[in-house]
Design a protein around this motif. Structure first.
Motif, short mmCIF file in Angstrom:
data_model
loop_
_atom_site.label_atom_id
_atom_site.label_comp_id
_atom_site.label_asym_id
_atom_site.label_seq_id
_atom_site.Cartn_x
_atom_site.Cartn_y
_atom_site.Cartn_z
N TYR A 115 0.81 -1.22 0.00
CA TYR A 115 0.00 0.00 0.00
C TYR A 115 0.84 1.27 0.00
CZ TYR A 115 0.95 -1.14 4.91
OH TYR A 115 1.55 -1.51 6.09
N HIS B 185 -6.18 6.79 -1.11
CA HIS B 185 -7.46 6.37 -0.53
C HIS B 185 -7.19 5.62 0.76
CE1 HIS B 185 -11.71 5.92 -0.72
NE2 HIS B 185 -11.69 4.62 -0.85
N ASP C 127 -0.63 4.38 -2.10
CA ASP C 127 -1.69 5.15 -1.45
C ASP C 127 -1.13 6.01 -0.33
OD1 ASP C 127 -4.38 4.89 -2.44
OD2 ASP C 127 -4.19 2.75 -2.11
N PHE D 96 -8.09 3.75 -5.50
CA PHE D 96 -6.94 3.08 -4.90
C PHE D 96 -5.68 3.44 -5.67
CE2 PHE D 96 -10.10 0.99 -2.61
CZ PHE D 96 -9.54 0.17 -1.63
#
Length: 501
Positions: free
Chosen positions: A90, A294, A93, A290
């Protein structure tokens, strides 16, 4: 109650408390340095555990690993360089939120939901240990193969580019894992006569190269982006209660996936983060957000990777089967200290087991204040000029890879190669994360497949006839065909709209 009181006495002994706080600071610092993984942080503590009491020795392992998994998110948020492999899922993001001026929100999410996930994983260790251990023991190489394949299919689910490019990048990662002699046949492959390649390509140098060094190369070829607003970070935990209330499904799903994946041998926090991020995107009402900053993916994956840490101790404590590389190290320390894993550990050493539970809870609680301090110190990196930050990152890349590979200079060359490869892939729209996923999962896929075929004498029926294996196979095939289904559905809808017009 007597056992519980004894456990509190063991934990709050002066040497144990010093070990907890010292290892917490150590884990936070090491995890935040690109290239120095949580596994490496744990491994470097083993010589020190020789001089500690049994409870203090295990406390250092538990606390340092939990802290390192969280602090790997910090360079990901600030510099788009994941500190640990679990943070890679991730990182886009997290960095995008920083570029939008929401650095404290992104870092707060990583800290708050990592702590909640760790507490959830600890509760699972306390309540569900026997049941989860029995479930994990029912997994054979057939189930492990489909689990690894399901993890690979996450490459197509999390990719922001075309699924074809994601699969191509993933296959490149699988090809990289074929290098060396560490395969079921014990035959050198793709070594080209080089003795350095006999040991294969280490994951850490590859990860450091494609993320960290590639970022340095991009900074050399691109204009420096607009400076972030020079301001003091606000409250790190501001708004986290509201996010917890707003996204309960993501948090609970991340905790559940982390607990289940953590208890499976060989899976660990890396796979938990990838699978949870993919699930967050698949079930989100706004999947197009995404990768653009987000919070849903951060919440679910952040809760998942820390939840998997505690649940990974379930098979380790009950049967001496490591759930991941960290618990593999911990098992060695347990034997060294006379706390032999097994069911008798819960009866003959009940106070020690309760002490482990308390240490897990205490470690995740002190993660919050210590994490806030480290975030405020590390946030100064954002305001530093790129010309000053990037050379320091290059030094950390080289030193981290050199130390991880046992002081082997070949690892530094690997970092350079994968840095160039990551730069070229990113420029041409091939997701680097998909290739990293192939590198991480490739060995598990091959070993599980070959071992299963040997056991079944070449038959593929056991891959589909066993109940759990059949369910995992269906999930994997569905994930593989999902992009095709979506493409067909959209074409049908488009034709229907044209016909109605």
């Amino acid at each position: 109650m007597d056992t519980l009181i004894q456990a509190f006495g063991l934990v709050f002994a002066p040497d144990v408390m010093i070990a907890i706080f010292a290892s917490a600071i150590y884990g936070l610092v090491v995890g935040s340095l690109p290239g120095l993984s949580a596994t490496m942080a744990t491994a470097l503590l083993v010589p020190i555990t020789f001089y500690l009491s049994p409870i203090a020795a295990i406390a250092t392992i538990i606390t340092a690993s939990a802290m390192a998994i969280f602090s790997g998110d910090i360079p990901g948020c600030l510099l788009r360089i994941p500190g640990t492999p679990a943070s890679a899922a991730y990182v886009d993001d997290a960095y995008a939120m920083t570029r939008k001026g929401e650095a404290e929100t992104a870092l707060g999410i990583c800290l708050w939901f990592s702590a909640l996930g760790g507490i959830a994983g600890t509760l699972s260790l306390m309540v569900l240990a026997p049941t989860l251990a029995e479930f994990a023991l029912s997994f054979s190489t057939y189930e492990n193969f489909w689990l690894a394949m399901l993890g690979l299919m996450c490459a197509t689910l999390v990719a922001r580019s075309s699924p074809i490019k994601a699969i191509a990048a993933m296959l490149l990662g699988l090809l990289i894992t074929c290098v060396g002699i560490d395969n079921p046949g014990g035959v050198p492959r793709f070594t080209f006569g080089s003795t350095d390649l006999l040991g294969g390509i280490e994951v850490i140098p590859a990860l450091v190269g494609v993320f960290a060094l590639a970022e340095v190369m991009r900074s050399l070829t691109e204009r420096e982006p607009p400076k972030l607003e020079h301001r003091k970070l606000g409250s790190i935990l501001k708004g986290q209660i509201e996010l917890t209330k707003k996204h309960p499904k993501q948090q609970l799903r991340g905790n559940f996936v982390g607990i289940i994946i953590g208890v499976l041998p060989g899976a660990g926090a890396d796979m938990a983060a990838w699978v949870s991020y993919a699930m967050a995107k698949r079930f989100s009402k706004t999947p197009e957000k995404f990768g653009t900053g987000h919070p849903e993916g951060l919440i679910e994956a952040g809760a998942s990777n820390n939840a998997s840490l505690a649940s990974g101790w379930v098979p380790a404590l009950l049967f001496g089967i490591p759930g991941d590389t960290i618990t593999a190290i911990a098992i060695g320390v347990l034997y060294m200290k006379g706390l032999n894993p097994g069911p008798t550990l819960f009866t003959e050493q009940a106070s020690s087991m309760y002490a482990f539970y308390i240490i897990f809870l205490l470690g995740n609680i002190i993660m919050i204040p210590l994490g806030i301090i480290l975030i405020r110190l590390a946030s100064r990196v954002v305001g530093a000029p790129r010309s000053a930050v990037m050379p320091v990152i290059m030094v950390f890349c080289a030193v981290g890879a050199f130390a991880t590979a046992g002081n082997n200079l070949f690892a530094v060359w690997c970092v350079a190669f994968f840095g160039c490869l990551g730069y070229v892939m990113d420029k041409n729209g091939y997701p680097v994360a998909a290739m990293v996923l192939g590198v991480v999962m490739g060995t598990m896929v091959e070993q599980s497949l070959v071992t299963s075929l040997i056991k079944s004498d070449g038959s593929i029926l056991p891959f589909f006839s066993r109940p759990v294996s059949m369910v995992l196979a269906a999930m994997t095939i569905t994930a593989l065909l999902w992009p095709v289904f979506l493409w067909s559905w959209r074409r049908m809808q488009a034709r229907r709209r044209v016909a109605m017009a």
